[in-house]
Design a protein around this motif. Sequence first.
Motif, PDB file in Angstrom:
ATOM      1  N   GLY A 120       0.827  -1.204   0.000  1.00 28.81           N
ATOM      2  CA  GLY A 120       0.000   0.000   0.000  1.00 28.81           C
ATOM      3  C   GLY A 120       0.857   1.246   0.000  1.00 28.81           C
ATOM      4  O   GLY A 120       0.784   2.090  -0.903  1.00 28.81           O
ATOM      5  N   VAL A 121       1.716   1.345   0.995  1.00 22.70           N
ATOM      6  CA  VAL A 121       2.463   2.589   1.170  1.00 22.70           C
ATOM      7  C   VAL A 121       3.491   2.775   0.055  1.00 22.70           C
ATOM      8  O   VAL A 121       3.843   3.903  -0.282  1.00 22.70           O
ATOM      9  N   ALA A 122       3.925   1.683  -0.563  1.00 20.21           N
ATOM     10  CA  ALA A 122       4.881   1.819  -1.668  1.00 20.21           C
ATOM     11  C   ALA A 122       4.270   2.657  -2.794  1.00 20.21           C
ATOM     12  O   ALA A 122       4.953   3.459  -3.425  1.00 20.21           O
ATOM     13  N   PHE A 123       2.966   2.485  -3.021  1.00 17.44           N
ATOM     14  CA  PHE A 123       2.298   3.272  -4.071  1.00 17.44           C
ATOM     15  C   PHE A 123       2.356   4.760  -3.709  1.00 17.44           C
ATOM     16  O   PHE A 123       2.565   5.614  -4.570  1.00 17.44           O
TER      17      PHE A 123
ATOM     18  N   ILE B  86      -5.857  10.459  -5.450  1.00 22.20           N
ATOM     19  CA  ILE B  86      -6.939   9.942  -4.616  1.00 22.20           C
ATOM     20  C   ILE B  86      -6.942   8.417  -4.678  1.00 22.20           C
ATOM     21  O   ILE B  86      -7.014   7.735  -3.665  1.00 22.20           O
ATOM     22  N   LYS B  87      -6.801   7.887  -5.888  1.00 22.58           N
ATOM     23  CA  LYS B  87      -6.783   6.428  -6.037  1.00 22.58           C
ATOM     24  C   LYS B  87      -5.643   5.811  -5.236  1.00 22.58           C
ATOM     25  O   LYS B  87      -5.782   4.741  -4.659  1.00 22.58           O
ATOM     26  N   VAL B  88      -4.491   6.490  -5.229  1.00 22.70           N
ATOM     27  CA  VAL B  88      -3.342   5.965  -4.488  1.00 22.70           C
ATOM     28  C   VAL B  88      -3.692   5.787  -3.017  1.00 22.70           C
ATOM     29  O   VAL B  88      -3.417   4.742  -2.419  1.00 22.70           O
TER      30      VAL B  88
ATOM     31  N   ALA C 266      -4.457  -1.162   4.212  1.00 24.81           N
ATOM     32  CA  ALA C 266      -4.472  -1.056   5.669  1.00 24.81           C
ATOM     33  C   ALA C 266      -5.700  -1.768   6.222  1.00 24.81           C
ATOM     34  O   ALA C 266      -5.614  -2.496   7.218  1.00 24.81           O
ATOM     35  N   ALA C 267      -6.842  -1.590   5.545  1.00 25.19           N
ATOM     36  CA  ALA C 267      -8.082  -2.220   5.997  1.00 25.19           C
ATOM     37  C   ALA C 267      -7.951  -3.737   5.932  1.00 25.19           C
ATOM     38  O   ALA C 267      -8.322  -4.453   6.864  1.00 25.19           O
TER      39      ALA C 267
END
Lengths: 505, 345, 325
Positions: free
Chosen positions: C54-57, C220-222, C230-231
């Motif tokens: 996730g955070v890589a994006f 926003i998509k990122v 995360a969810a």
Amino acid sequence: MSEKYILEMQGIVKEFPGVKALNGVQLKVRPGTVHTLMGENGAGKSTLMKCLIGMYAANAGTITYKGRAVKYKSTEEALNDGISMIHQELSPVLERSVSENVWLGREPKKGIFIDYKKMRQDCLELFGKMGVDLNPDEKMKNLTVAKMQMVEIVKAISYNSSIVIMDEPTSALTDSEVEDLFRIIAELKAKDVAVIYISHKMDEIFRISDDISIFRDGTYISTDQACNLTQDEVIKRMVGREITEMFPKQECGIGEVILKVDKLSSGKAVKEVSFELHKGEILGFAGLVGAGRTETMETIFGMRPKTGGAVYINGKEVNIKSPQDAAANKIALLTEDRRGNGILGILSVKFNTVVANLKTYGFPVDSKKMAADTQEYIDRLSIKTPSMDAQIQDLSGGNQQKVLLGRWLLTDPDILIVDEPTRGIDVGAKAEIHRIISDLAKAGKAIIVVSSELPEVMGVSDRVVIMHEGRVTGVLDRCNLSQELIMKYATKEEVESKSMVREGE
Amino acid sequence: MKKMRKMLAGLSAMVMVVGLLTACGGGGSDTDSGSKSDGDSGSNGGSTKLTLIMSQRDEWLGEMEEAAVKEAKEMGINLNTVDAQSDTSKMLQFIESAKNDGQKAVIINMVDPETAEQCVEAAGDMYVVFVNRYPSDDSVLNEKVVYVGSDENTSGYFQGEWLAEHFKAEGKSEFSYILLNGILGQTSTTLRTESLLKGLEDNGVKGVEATAPLAAEYQRENAQDMIAPLLKTTQYDAIISNNDSMALGAIEAMIDQGIDPTTVPIVGIDASLDGRQAVKDGTLDMTVFQDPKGQGRGALIAAKNLINGNAINDGTDWELDETGNILWIPFEPVTIDNVDEYDNR
Amino acid sequence: MSIQRKKFLSDNMIWLVLIALVIIMSIANRNFATVSNLTTLLTGEAIKGIMAFGVAFAILTKGIDLSLGAVAALVGAVSGALVQPTDFAMRTLSSGVRLPAPAAILIGLLLGAAIGGCIGAIIAYTEIPAFIATLGAQLICRAAAKMFSNRPVSKLSDDYRFLGSGRVLGIPMIVIVFIIIAVISWFILVHTRFGKSLYAIGANSQAARVAGINVNANLIKVYVWCSLMAALGGVLLAGRSGSSDPSTSGLNYELDAIAAATVGGTSHTGGVCSVTGVIAGILILGVINNGLVLMGVDDNMTNILKGIIIIGSVVLDMRKNIKKV
């Protein structure tokens, strides 16, 4: 022998992964002269200078400065030894004042505190000596590029340098500013300072140079006194071939109006600009720096908010609010600031080529088609790159520009706007880009060329729109073009309604 | 060439750092060097290897950990202590690692008492000793899974008893208090607070909470910040805290504001080093000794007894509950009268 | 040394480090390189790994997401509360039915996506740094989770727990989910217009905008993607332990995820990210976590080593990616 030259560089070799940027290059500079380095972008001029001042470590070769062998490990070392360089891309500290920028890193101190008073005074003194009219307290960000350049030059001189290197100092200057620069250069010469000058502008080179060294593809070609050379000869040596025509202009039929701009305004930068663009036409935009040409194009392209007026494409009003809207209306814009909003530096040539056209590659994206399209434009625009996977930032300016041109051509636009398409680009690539533009017009595209180089605007355009302080002050047909006339419109405020818009002729 | 050399240098440096740390870890605690050298990490080779998983490290838990390490040394057990940093997932991973390492028992100070079942699941064939934090679902306890700790139903009760006596002596049957809760929702917090109220009620004194419920998460600084604005704006007769750290934070806040802490009864739980000092100083009126060393020792003794097939209190005078799967380390009330006894416990 | 070999070494440095670490750990403890221990290692790193994707994006677009752990806690608590037994005395929601697990998980993921949408919109339209926006989101989400339940949300149904603690053919589901997410991430980055746009935005957002990329929409998509990961992490965390404690669940996971992405060569100057690199980064940190625990090395030493590796990897990355001036 060594007394004769203040600087001798011999057999300099510099390799980057995959490229041999310099291959046994030499340079001999006499004190108190202007020594110009010429060559196409990628010929190795800047690299050679960076090796000299310690930004790069040369892989081989010797540097003799004032009779002793030197090898600087940092620009600071070179600076303290009397060699300073004014870079093509300025890097001022925008939030600080002019005087702080001049004395950056060596501020005069009173105890542990910076002595701002002395700093300011020293600065004024320097300005006085150089005949520069600048306020030392002004914040750097409020200055024009030209003024920033002046600050950089003053800064270089303040080190009491024996050699000042200027890498394309005039690319962003107006004519009068160029005159100021030349005056300063003359003063430097009088103080026995050697100026190493890198530029692509033939006329100024022949005006100020004593010696000219020519490089091509990382090799040394020749050094001669300027008086023994002709422009054609220089160009021939630089490109290794004869360039027949700098501005190849092909006659082509001009079609109906495709773009009509009516009283377009954007804040204070663009004021009620109106013009028409026809299919197959090349419309030049001339004016001084800050005349609002770039801003006009950005407004048309949706990069900057429109505050008034209308834009019509094929007779229909369009509301372009973003570059996506512009693309949907088949408008392409090759921006002026190649590094700032043109190239995606760390990404590949391939990526840079296809990025404006991503939506055509489907889902999942067709990588093969991307590669094929890239190859097509590498071939068509003869882009010189080690491979399509090379980072675009490793290419020369001219080749970067060609990749960007390819990017936009790939979207198959009807209207192509090119803003300063050949700034900082060598002669050979310049001619190629002019040819491409001309070919496109012949193929029926409508093209706008914004350029600060009058010969370029005059050479490529069918008509020229001249702007001054955000307004259109004149429109000239190709047959009426003269440098004097353009300058007249470019420097005056009132609009001659007669030549405003060519209507129904 | 140069870049290449630099990269190799970087690589070798990293290898060296790892090697160094490994050496440190091996030699740092002298109990486990024996088993490390012959590469035998299982239990069959003279020294047994066990893991103690801490939920986190605070002052009290640190004392417990220390006592466990000391006891392990005396027993000749190679004890590896790890900190789950309040992360349940990490705790489970530590349990699995211990299992993978072939250890016979694991001592767990749970992050979240709700996860006892998962701990037991992750432990597989290992014996499990839960220490200090009582499983929410105590049906997991059996002859292989045991609990060592103090009965939280008595800790708060001691506070309640003391306060009741104090106010009765003053002739009051009702008083208001500020209560500093630990972490809301945590079993220890809930039980301490519940048993406090029960202790008051059983002794016939009515307590009224002077503020909205406060949760300072057992932290001294939190308590100090939280109570500071209330001290001069609220009417209160006593300050009650779920542990000593928070009580000390309250005392700190009072001194900051020029209020004499000896004028108000303040009670805590833990009888930590600082807490006992405060009792001696007269600022903390009463605390309840929860025996960290006892719990740490007890956990280790229980683990060893499990492995050897003995009753878990074998060799001690601590009591078991009726099922034989819980080892109670008693709480003891501490006041200025008996505080000195705890200095060397 | 030929340029190709230099390039090979520089591109594969991270794998060499990983291999070196695995060799060291295997020699130091014979129980390291066992199937069960490697499964433990993967299980332990999977959740952080998913968040790392996730955070890589976000990092690829020069952003960051500090809200991952808190979003995980909130989603874990909310979705968990929907699958508690209705007769459970400590039930978080005093009324309401027990939902089937897929519905609860879907609601959790939608909640995550909605949070991500808000974060992304704030970053895109107000242009405040992602660091600030997600720091704020972290505080808000953690507080919201604690407000939602002041005690652990426990007794989660078995079907809900399947993703977090079930096994298929002996492989933990959590590892399977991780692999699926890795494949999806790879597909997005390499084979979709969205992925390509992220590289463009990270490399030069102005240029990307001029090239007709809708920078705001993509940003926003990122963050929707980030919060979605995360969810998912929150659902897995709750599933793994059968209980989700709003005050500690996912605590500091964002830092581990950022560390893994960073060690994996995702450049904080934007425009550089590869899924294989992120996987290597996760494995390196996992090997250190797991291997040093097996060796009985003090946690503090483990963290010192992790710190050194994180800094070292960025130093190498800077040398590789930043144009040599």
